[in-house]
Design a protein around this motif. Structure first.
Motif, PDB file in Angstrom:
ATOM      1  N   SER A   1       0.846  -1.202   0.000  1.00  0.00           N
ATOM      2  CA  SER A   1       0.000   0.000   0.000  1.00  0.00           C
ATOM      3  C   SER A   1       0.878   1.247   0.000  1.00  0.00           C
ATOM      4  CB  SER A   1      -0.949  -0.002   1.203  1.00  0.00           C
ATOM      5  OG  SER A   1      -0.221  -0.011   2.420  1.00  0.00           O
ATOM      6  N   HIS A   2       2.026   1.160   0.697  1.00  0.00           N
ATOM      7  CA  HIS A   2       2.987   2.261   0.708  1.00  0.00           C
ATOM      8  C   HIS A   2       4.261   1.791   1.400  1.00  0.00           C
ATOM      9  CE1 HIS A   2       0.952   2.492   4.551  1.00  0.00           C
ATOM     10  NE2 HIS A   2       1.778   3.418   5.009  1.00  0.00           N
ATOM     11  N   TYR A   3       5.264   2.671   1.456  1.00  0.00           N
ATOM     12  CA  TYR A   3       6.604   2.249   1.870  1.00  0.00           C
ATOM     13  C   TYR A   3       6.844   2.305   3.369  1.00  0.00           C
ATOM     14  CZ  TYR A   3       7.272   7.370   1.465  1.00  0.00           C
ATOM     15  OH  TYR A   3       7.144   8.725   1.565  1.00  0.00           O
TER      16      TYR A   3
ATOM     17  N   TRP B   1       7.427   1.472   7.202  1.00  0.00           N
ATOM     18  CA  TRP B   1       8.065   0.276   7.761  1.00  0.00           C
ATOM     19  C   TRP B   1       7.076  -0.811   8.183  1.00  0.00           C
ATOM     20  CZ3 TRP B   1       7.198  -1.460  12.744  1.00  0.00           C
ATOM     21  CH2 TRP B   1       6.397  -0.630  13.517  1.00  0.00           C
ATOM     22  N   ASP B   2       5.873  -0.395   8.640  1.00  0.00           N
ATOM     23  CA  ASP B   2       4.922  -1.387   9.156  1.00  0.00           C
ATOM     24  C   ASP B   2       4.122  -2.067   8.045  1.00  0.00           C
ATOM     25  OD1 ASP B   2       3.860   1.310   9.001  1.00  0.00           O
ATOM     26  OD2 ASP B   2       2.019   0.563   9.909  1.00  0.00           O
ATOM     27  N   HIS B   3       4.536  -1.845   6.788  1.00  0.00           N
ATOM     28  CA  HIS B   3       3.875  -2.500   5.649  1.00  0.00           C
ATOM     29  C   HIS B   3       4.864  -3.253   4.759  1.00  0.00           C
ATOM     30  CE1 HIS B   3      -0.028  -0.415   6.297  1.00  0.00           C
ATOM     31  NE2 HIS B   3       0.793   0.374   6.984  1.00  0.00           N
ATOM     32  N   THR B   4       6.160  -3.175   5.101  1.00  0.00           N
ATOM     33  CA  THR B   4       7.182  -3.685   4.172  1.00  0.00           C
ATOM     34  C   THR B   4       8.090  -4.774   4.748  1.00  0.00           C
ATOM     35  OG1 THR B   4       8.861  -2.062   4.872  1.00  0.00           O
ATOM     36  CG2 THR B   4       7.373  -1.394   3.084  1.00  0.00           C
TER      37      THR B   4
ATOM     38  N   GLY C   1      -5.098   0.179   3.045  1.00  0.00           N
ATOM     39  CA  GLY C   1      -3.763   0.743   3.271  1.00  0.00           C
ATOM     40  C   GLY C   1      -3.861   1.637   4.498  1.00  0.00           C
ATOM     41  N   ASP C   2      -3.250   2.825   4.443  1.00  0.00           N
ATOM     42  CA  ASP C   2      -3.346   3.777   5.563  1.00  0.00           C
ATOM     43  C   ASP C   2      -4.159   5.009   5.180  1.00  0.00           C
ATOM     44  OD1 ASP C   2      -1.902   2.004   7.044  1.00  0.00           O
ATOM     45  OD2 ASP C   2      -0.223   3.355   7.472  1.00  0.00           O
ATOM     46  N   LEU C   3      -5.169   4.815   4.332  1.00  0.00           N
ATOM     47  CA  LEU C   3      -6.083   5.926   4.028  1.00  0.00           C
ATOM     48  C   LEU C   3      -6.733   6.398   5.334  1.00  0.00           C
ATOM     49  CD1 LEU C   3      -7.226   7.480   1.535  1.00  0.00           C
ATOM     50  CD2 LEU C   3      -9.183   5.929   1.638  1.00  0.00           C
TER      51      LEU C   3
ATOM     52  N   GLN D   1      -7.166  -1.446   7.665  1.00  0.00           N
ATOM     53  CA  GLN D   1      -6.173  -2.475   8.007  1.00  0.00           C
ATOM     54  C   GLN D   1      -5.641  -2.349   9.432  1.00  0.00           C
ATOM     55  OE1 GLN D   1      -4.571  -2.582   3.394  1.00  0.00           O
ATOM     56  NE2 GLN D   1      -3.059  -2.955   4.990  1.00  0.00           N
ATOM     57  N   HIS D   2      -5.535  -1.094   9.939  1.00  0.00           N
ATOM     58  CA  HIS D   2      -4.988  -0.879  11.280  1.00  0.00           C
ATOM     59  C   HIS D   2      -6.072  -0.886  12.367  1.00  0.00           C
ATOM     60  CE1 HIS D   2      -0.769  -0.300  10.487  1.00  0.00           C
ATOM     61  NE2 HIS D   2      -0.931   0.740   9.689  1.00  0.00           N
ATOM     62  N   ASP D   3      -7.334  -1.094  11.989  1.00  0.00           N
ATOM     63  CA  ASP D   3      -8.430  -1.060  12.967  1.00  0.00           C
ATOM     64  C   ASP D   3      -8.456  -2.388  13.736  1.00  0.00           C
ATOM     65  OD1 ASP D   3     -10.799  -0.989  14.379  1.00  0.00           O
ATOM     66  OD2 ASP D   3     -12.092  -0.819  12.608  1.00  0.00           O
TER      67      ASP D   3
END
Ligand SMILES: [Zn+2]
Length: 292
Positions: free
Chosen positions: A135-137, A139-142, A230-232, A275-277
Motif C-alpha cells: 500500500s505504501h513504503y 516500515w509497518d507495511h514492508t 492501506g493507511d487511508l 487495516q490498522h483497525d
C-alpha cells in the motif's frame, strides 16, 4: 493393454499450469473466483495524538498490522508485508519487538505468528506468490517484502522513486525492501491498475499519506466487494470525525483521495477494511480460513 499417451498427458498438464490450477511446485488449491486470506502481523503500540484524535475517540489505542494474500485463478498477489520480518523476530507470539525506523524513531510491535507460517497454513510458500503490491513504503507495511523479490512487483512510479531515492523516507526501513530493486517491476501511472485483467483485483491510487499510497479493491463472489484501506485511515474515528494524521506527505492530497475512495465505496457497495483497525481486525477470519 493399457497404453499411456504421454504427449496427451503433457498437453493436459500444461493446460492446467496455464489455467493456474497447479504451479511449478505442485498442487495448490484450484480457485475459480478470488479469495482473500487475512494474515495477522501483530499489534502495534500507537498514540492517538499522531492522528489528531484523543484516546476517548477510539475503541482501542493500539492498532493492528495486517497483510493479505489474494488468490486469483490467474495468480497470487501479496498485499502488504507486515511490520516485523520473520528473520528478525526476537521471540515468539506475544513478544514485544522493538524496531527503529530510518529517522531513528522507535516502535514496538507485539508479535503475531510468522508470515511464512500463515502463508503455509493456506497452502502457499513465498515463492508461490506471483505478484507483490505494498500500500505504501512505511516500515509497518514492508517488513517481509524481500521474501517476495521473485514476484512481479506492482508499484506506483512516484512511490518507487521515493523508495529508491538517495535519501529514502524517514518512516521507512529501506533494508526491508532492498531486494525489490532487482525485482521484475511494473511502474503504475494510472488511477486504477487491474492486476489480473478481469476487474476483480484492482490497485487504486490514493496518494497523500505517501507520494504513491494506494488501496486495493477485491471483488469476491460471495462476500462482495472489499476495499483494503492501506493507511487511508488508521482508526474508524478518522473517517467519522474527518481527522488527518499529522505526518502526511500531502494533507490536501489525502483529503482528495479520501473523497474519491468514499465515492467509490458508495457506488460499488464495497465494504472498507481499515487495516490498522484492531477491533475489526480481531473479528476477521484468519488464514487458513478465507473470504471468497
Ligand atoms: Zn501503517
Amino acid at each position: 493393454m493399457l497404453r499411456i499417451d504421454f504427449k496427451r498427458v503433457l498437453v493436459a498438464v500444461l493446460a492446467l499450469v496455464a489455467a493456474g490450477t497447479v504451479n511449478a511446485q505442485g498442487a495448490r488449491p484450484a480457485v475459480k473466483t478470488p479469495r482473500i486470506y487475512v494474515m495477522d502481523g501483530g499489534v502495534l503500540a500507537s498514540e492517538t495524538a499522531r492522528y489528531r484524535l484523543t484516546d476517548a475517540d477510539v475503541q482501542e489505542v493500539s492498532i493492528s498490522v495486517a497483510s493479505f494474500l489474494i488468490v486469483h485463478p490467474k495468480g497470487v498477489l501479496m498485499w502488504d508485508a507486515g511490520a516485523v520480518a520473520d528473520h528478525e523476530r526476537g521471540g515468539d507470539v506475544g513478544f514485544d519487538q522493538r524496531l527503529v525506523r530510518r529517522d531513528g524513531a522507535e516502535r514496538f510491535v507485539k508479535l503475531g505468528k510468522t508470515l511464512t507460517s500463515q502463508l503455509a497454513a493456506a497452502g502457499y510458500k513465498p515463492s508461490d506468490v506471483t505478484h507483490l503490491a505494498l500500500s505504501h513504503y512505511h516500515w509497518d507495511h514492508t517488513a517481509d517484502a524481500n521474501l517476495f523479490a521473485g514476484a512481479q512487483w506492482l508499484v506506483q512510479k512516484v512511490e518507487h522513486d521515493a523508495m529508491f531515492s538517495a535519501d529514502p523516507p524517514g518512516g521507512s526501513r529501506p533494508e526491508t525492501f532492498s531486494a525489490l530493486k532487482n525485482a521484475k517491476t511494473t511502474l503504475i501511472t494510472t488511477p486504477d491498475y487491474d492486476v489480473f485483467g478481469d476487474g476483480t483485483v484492482v490497485i487504486k491510487q490514493a496518494p497523500g499519506h505517501t507520494e504513491g499510497h494506494s488501496v486495493l479493491y477485491v471483488k469476491l463472489a460471495n462476500t462482495g466487494g472489499v476495499l483494503l484501506s492501506g493507511d487511508l485511515y488508521h482508526y474508524p474515528a478518522e473517517r467519522t470525525l474527518h481527522r488527518l494524521p499529522t505526518f502526511e506527505v500531502s494533507e490536501s492530497q489525502t483529503e482528495k483521495s479520501r473523497a474519491t475512495i468514499e465515492t467509490f465505496l458508495t457506488q460499488s457497495h464495497a465494504q472498507l477494511w481499515i487495516q490498522h483497525d484492531l477491533a475489526n481486525h480481531r473479528k476477521l477470519k484468519k488464514s487458513p480460513e478465507f473470504y471468497d
